[in-house]
Design an enzyme around this catalytic site. Structure first.
Site, short mmCIF file in Angstrom:
data_model
loop_
_atom_site.label_atom_id
_atom_site.label_comp_id
_atom_site.label_asym_id
_atom_site.label_seq_id
_atom_site.Cartn_x
_atom_site.Cartn_y
_atom_site.Cartn_z
N LYS A 211 -3.97 -4.84 -7.82
CA LYS A 211 -3.49 -4.39 -9.14
C LYS A 211 -2.45 -3.29 -8.93
O LYS A 211 -2.78 -2.15 -8.64
CB LYS A 211 -4.64 -3.83 -9.99
CG LYS A 211 -4.20 -3.69 -11.44
CD LYS A 211 -4.75 -2.48 -12.16
CE LYS A 211 -3.98 -1.23 -12.03
NZ LYS A 211 -2.61 -1.20 -12.56
N PRO A 212 -1.16 -3.64 -9.07
CA PRO A 212 -0.13 -2.61 -8.92
C PRO A 212 -0.05 -1.77 -10.19
O PRO A 212 -0.60 -2.15 -11.23
CB PRO A 212 1.15 -3.43 -8.75
CG PRO A 212 0.88 -4.72 -9.45
CD PRO A 212 -0.60 -4.97 -9.37
N GLY B 254 -4.15 6.70 -5.50
CA GLY B 254 -3.74 7.21 -6.79
C GLY B 254 -4.33 8.59 -7.03
O GLY B 254 -4.64 9.32 -6.07
N ALA C 9 -8.60 11.90 -10.14
CA ALA C 9 -9.45 11.63 -11.31
C ALA C 9 -9.84 10.16 -11.37
O ALA C 9 -11.02 9.82 -11.54
CB ALA C 9 -8.71 12.05 -12.58
N VAL C 10 -8.87 9.27 -11.20
CA VAL C 10 -9.18 7.83 -11.25
C VAL C 10 -10.01 7.43 -10.02
O VAL C 10 -10.95 6.65 -10.11
CB VAL C 10 -7.89 6.98 -11.38
CG1 VAL C 10 -8.20 5.49 -11.26
CG2 VAL C 10 -7.20 7.26 -12.71
N ARG D 241 11.34 14.59 -0.87
CA ARG D 241 11.36 13.12 -0.79
C ARG D 241 10.82 12.53 -2.09
O ARG D 241 9.85 13.05 -2.66
CB ARG D 241 10.49 12.67 0.39
CG ARG D 241 10.64 11.20 0.71
CD ARG D 241 10.13 10.93 2.11
NE ARG D 241 8.73 11.26 2.25
CZ ARG D 241 7.78 10.38 2.53
NH1 ARG D 241 8.06 9.12 2.68
NH2 ARG D 241 6.53 10.77 2.67
N CYS E 156 2.20 12.03 -2.34
CA CYS E 156 0.92 12.72 -2.18
C CYS E 156 0.97 13.71 -1.00
O CYS E 156 0.18 14.64 -0.94
CB CYS E 156 -0.18 11.72 -1.95
SG CYS E 156 0.25 10.57 -0.65
N GLU F 108 -1.35 19.82 -7.82
CA GLU F 108 -0.20 19.04 -7.35
C GLU F 108 0.85 18.96 -8.47
O GLU F 108 0.56 18.44 -9.55
CB GLU F 108 -0.75 17.64 -7.07
CG GLU F 108 0.01 16.77 -6.18
CD GLU F 108 -0.68 15.40 -6.03
OE1 GLU F 108 -1.48 15.00 -6.91
OE2 GLU F 108 -0.41 14.75 -5.03
N SER G 231 4.44 10.34 8.32
CA SER G 231 3.71 9.07 8.12
C SER G 231 4.29 7.97 8.99
O SER G 231 5.50 7.82 9.08
CB SER G 231 3.82 8.63 6.66
OG SER G 231 3.35 9.63 5.82
P1 NAP Z 1 -3.13 6.96 -11.15
O1 NAP Z 1 -2.83 7.27 -12.56
O2 NAP Z 1 -4.45 7.29 -10.62
O3 NAP Z 1 -2.83 5.40 -10.99
C1 NAP Z 1 -3.02 4.73 -9.77
C2 NAP Z 1 -3.42 3.30 -10.06
O4 NAP Z 1 -4.69 3.30 -10.73
C3 NAP Z 1 -2.46 2.59 -10.98
O5 NAP Z 1 -2.37 1.23 -10.61
C4 NAP Z 1 -3.14 2.71 -12.33
O6 NAP Z 1 -2.77 1.70 -13.23
C5 NAP Z 1 -4.58 2.55 -11.91
N1 NAP Z 1 -5.56 3.03 -12.87
C6 NAP Z 1 -5.44 4.02 -13.78
N2 NAP Z 1 -6.60 4.15 -14.46
C7 NAP Z 1 -7.46 3.22 -13.98
C8 NAP Z 1 -8.80 2.84 -14.27
N3 NAP Z 1 -9.51 3.46 -15.21
N4 NAP Z 1 -9.35 1.84 -13.57
C9 NAP Z 1 -8.65 1.20 -12.61
N5 NAP Z 1 -7.39 1.51 -12.29
C10 NAP Z 1 -6.79 2.51 -12.96
O7 NAP Z 1 -2.09 7.62 -10.15
P2 NAP Z 1 -0.52 7.56 -10.22
O8 NAP Z 1 -0.07 8.50 -11.26
O9 NAP Z 1 -0.06 6.14 -10.29
O10 NAP Z 1 -0.12 8.10 -8.75
C11 NAP Z 1 0.03 9.43 -8.48
C12 NAP Z 1 -1.17 9.97 -7.74
O11 NAP Z 1 -1.43 9.17 -6.60
C13 NAP Z 1 -0.94 11.36 -7.20
O12 NAP Z 1 -2.08 12.16 -7.41
C14 NAP Z 1 -0.72 11.14 -5.71
O13 NAP Z 1 -1.02 12.26 -4.93
C15 NAP Z 1 -1.61 10.00 -5.45
N6 NAP Z 1 -1.17 9.28 -4.25
C16 NAP Z 1 -1.95 9.39 -3.15
C17 NAP Z 1 -1.56 8.77 -1.97
C18 NAP Z 1 -2.40 8.88 -0.74
O14 NAP Z 1 -2.18 8.11 0.19
N7 NAP Z 1 -3.36 9.79 -0.67
C19 NAP Z 1 -0.38 8.03 -1.92
C20 NAP Z 1 0.39 7.93 -3.09
C21 NAP Z 1 -0.04 8.56 -4.25
P3 NAP Z 1 -1.55 1.87 -14.25
O15 NAP Z 1 -0.43 2.54 -13.51
O16 NAP Z 1 -1.25 0.47 -14.60
O17 NAP Z 1 -2.05 2.70 -15.36
#
Ligand code: NAP
Length: 527
Positions: free
Chosen positions: A223-224, A276, A279-280, A326, A332, A429, A489
């Site tokens: 699921k992207p 992601g 919280a999620v 970047r 993250c 963050e 990375s």
């Molecule tokens: P996000 O809001 O948590 O979303 C990530 C993914 O989860 C998206 O596909 C989103 O779908 C989905 N999602 C949201 N709510 C969900 C639910 N209730 N159930 C299942 N899936 C759900 O995060 P983001 O804003 O896209 O990404 C930014 C965050 O990712 C930052 O905190 C960053 O630090 C973190 N991150 C971490 C890494 C790592 O390797 N540690 C790498 C990259 C990013 P939708 O977009 O379709 O809503």
């Protein structure tokens, strides 16, 4: 266009996950006419290569949402609608799971060499479509083309690496404790994997999961993010072209909570891998408990970047710049707090301001651009909130500090001085182009400040002292440490966090373990 703006507004207000955000079936058009010349030409190139996919992929078939609904994908640099993609939910996800489940037996029974060859072919196709994939990423995510091309190489490297690693998944023979027995350990694929990925690395966060999963013999439902489905769909198309069998890799997108719940509730899904927000991630971890799934989480960071008095200033400026800016600060592992020792603070700050001033903000399709837009209005508002909080508590803006004159979601590359640990910029963050400088006196104080957070993903240190490099690296409560280096990375090293930054590792030889179960076999009565 009005609908596009209304949805963008809804997104900014945080109302992303309601089905009302999906458009009715009649709006399913790819609006060529509203696009700027650059974006239009780029989309034509992608379309001509057959890589403009807008439907989900279930069991090898490209399918619409069952109720015909769609969701708009927009260019954050311009607000223009790039495409309408299927807005799927629980029914489509259940079918994708069923398809992955029915394919699991045949895929996992292939020899490692056969799986490896299919992955290698996928890698070759990604590389040969590098430009179209990079254009898609720049259009839907905003990152400059140079970074997008870098991400295609980085993303593809996981497929290549795990194509090779597929052939090296060895079991064990354990010296027996009783003479008439032989004790063996098999490594077997965990089963169907649900992979949920974010928008900031639309390709690499998928390949870093799907590469090892397929190498081990698992099948996957991806699921992207709703913001960046086009890159994911194009990559999936290339997987099909590579001969990865129908049903092995499925893609559904749309209503995130519905898709997430369907994956969590299914007893056929044996593993959730998520990148992601924290919280999620916590919700998915809790939701996995009911069916006791294996879970890996790559979550948010709050990376300290520590510049000691004895650092090489040029190396420290170059490394901090790369670690901070970047993807316009939307990674993250971005340096979130730059801790600078008092003796070098003024010198570092002025050299850093000079370096950041040279960053060119603009549309990622323009060659001169090094800083693209933020992903959406909500992201800009978050940055503004953090800046207001810091200045109200005594920090000073050294550079930038406001929205960019280009409008949309462009924000000026910003440096904030004299940040302290009571400010949001220190505690959370920021996920934007803001570099907070935090002065410190001693090594002990720097380590304490660096570890004073629930996050534990990446950390950076700049020093010429070898003993200090070791001391501080070992004391930092982080999964990754860059010493005199801001970009660390790579597919060959383990990536992942400690504390609330996550569970498990991706990439490297350790990355396969996340998709395997150990089976102990005791063969008895052998005398
Ligand atoms: P996000 O809001 O948590 O979303 C990530 C993914 O989860 C998206 O596909 C989103 O779908 C989905 N999602 C949201 N709510 C969900 C639910 N209730 N159930 C299942 N899936 C759900 O995060 P983001 O804003 O896209 O990404 C930014 C965050 O990712 C930052 O905190 C960053 O630090 C973190 N991150 C971490 C890494 C790592 O390797 N540690 C790498 C990259 C990013 P939708 O977009 O379709 O809503």
């Amino acid at each position: 266009m009005a609908l596009a703006m209304a949805m963008r507004r809804a997104a900014a207000l945080g109302a992303r996950h309601i089905l009302a955000a999906c458009a009715s079936p009649s709006s399913r058009v790819v609006p060529r006419c509203h696009m700027s010349a650059d974006a239009g030409a780029a989309m034509e190139k992608i379309r001509a290569a057959g890589l403009l996919r807008t439907q989900g992929l279930i069991g090898g078939q490209w399918v619409d949402a069952y109720d015909g609904r769609t969701i708009e994908v927009q260019n954050p640099a311009t607000g223009e609608v790039l495409a309408n993609v299927s807005c799927m939910g629980s029914r489509e996800t259940s079918d994708a799971i069923a398809s992955a489940h029915s394919t699991f037996y045949s895929w996992s029974k292939l020899t490692a060499s056969e799986r490896s060859k299919a992955l290698r072919k996928w890698y070759d196709l990604i590389i040969s479509h590098k430009e179209e994939l990079a254009l898609l990423m720049t259009l839907e995510q905003g990152k400059p083309m140079k970074e997008a091309l870098g991400e295609v190489n980085y993303g593809a490297s996981f497929i290549e690496y795990f194509a090779e690693e597929a052939k090296r998944i060895y079991g064990d023979i354990i010296p027996q404790s009783l003479s008439d027995r032989r004790l063996l350990v098999l490594k077997q694929p965990v089963g169907v994997v649900g992979a949920i990925t974010p928008w900031n690395f639309p390709l690499a966060m998928i390949t870093r999961k799907v590469g090892p999963a397929l190498a081990c013999g698992c099948t996957v439902v991806v699921k992207p993010s709703e913001f960046t489905p086009l890159t994911a769909l194009a990559a999936a198309d290339l997987a099909l072209q590579a001969g990865i069998p129908a049903g092995t890799l499925n893609v559904v997108m749309g209503n995130a909570p519905e898709i997430g719940d369907a994956l969590l509730q299914s007893t056929q899904v044996r593993k959730i891998t998520f990148t992601g927000s924290t919280a999620v991630g916590k919700k998915l971890m809790a939701g996995s408990a009911n069916t006791v799934k294996k879970v890996s989480l790559e979550l948010g960071g709050n990376a300290p970047c520590i510049v000691f008095d004895d650092a090489d200033i040029d190396v420290a400026v170059k490394g901090s710049l790369a670690a901070k800016f970047r993807n316009s600060g939307q990674t993250c592992v971005c340096a979130n707090r730059i801790l600078v020792q008092e003796g070098i603070y003024e010198k570092f700050a002025s050299a850093f301001v000079m370096a950041v001033q040279s960053l060119q903000v603009g549309n990622g399709l323009e060659e001169s651009t090094s800083q693209g837009p933020l992903i959406n209005e909500a992201a800009v508002q978050k940055v503004e909130k953090f800046i207001n909080d810091a200045t109200s508590k005594g920090a000073n803006i050294m550079l930038g500090g406001k929205r960019h004159s280009l409008g949309m979601t462009f924000y000026e590359p910003t440096i904030v001085g004299n940040v302290s640990n009571d400010m949001l910029l220190f505690r959370e963050e920021v996920f934007g182009p803001v570099a907070p400088l935090v002065p410190f006196k001693t090594e002990e104080e720097a380590i304490h400040m660096a570890n004073d957070t629930n996050a534990g993903l990446a950390a950076y240190i700049f020093t010429k002292s070898i003993p200090r490099s070791w001391r501080v690296s070992e004391a930092l409560e982080y999964g990754l440490v860059g010493v005199n280096e801001g970009l660390i990375s790579t597919e060959v090293a383990p990536f992942g966090g400690v504390k609330q930054s996550g569970l498990g590792r991706e990439g490297s030889k350790y990355g396969v373990d996340e998709y395997l179960e150990l089976k102990y076999i005791c063969m008895g009565n052998l005398n």
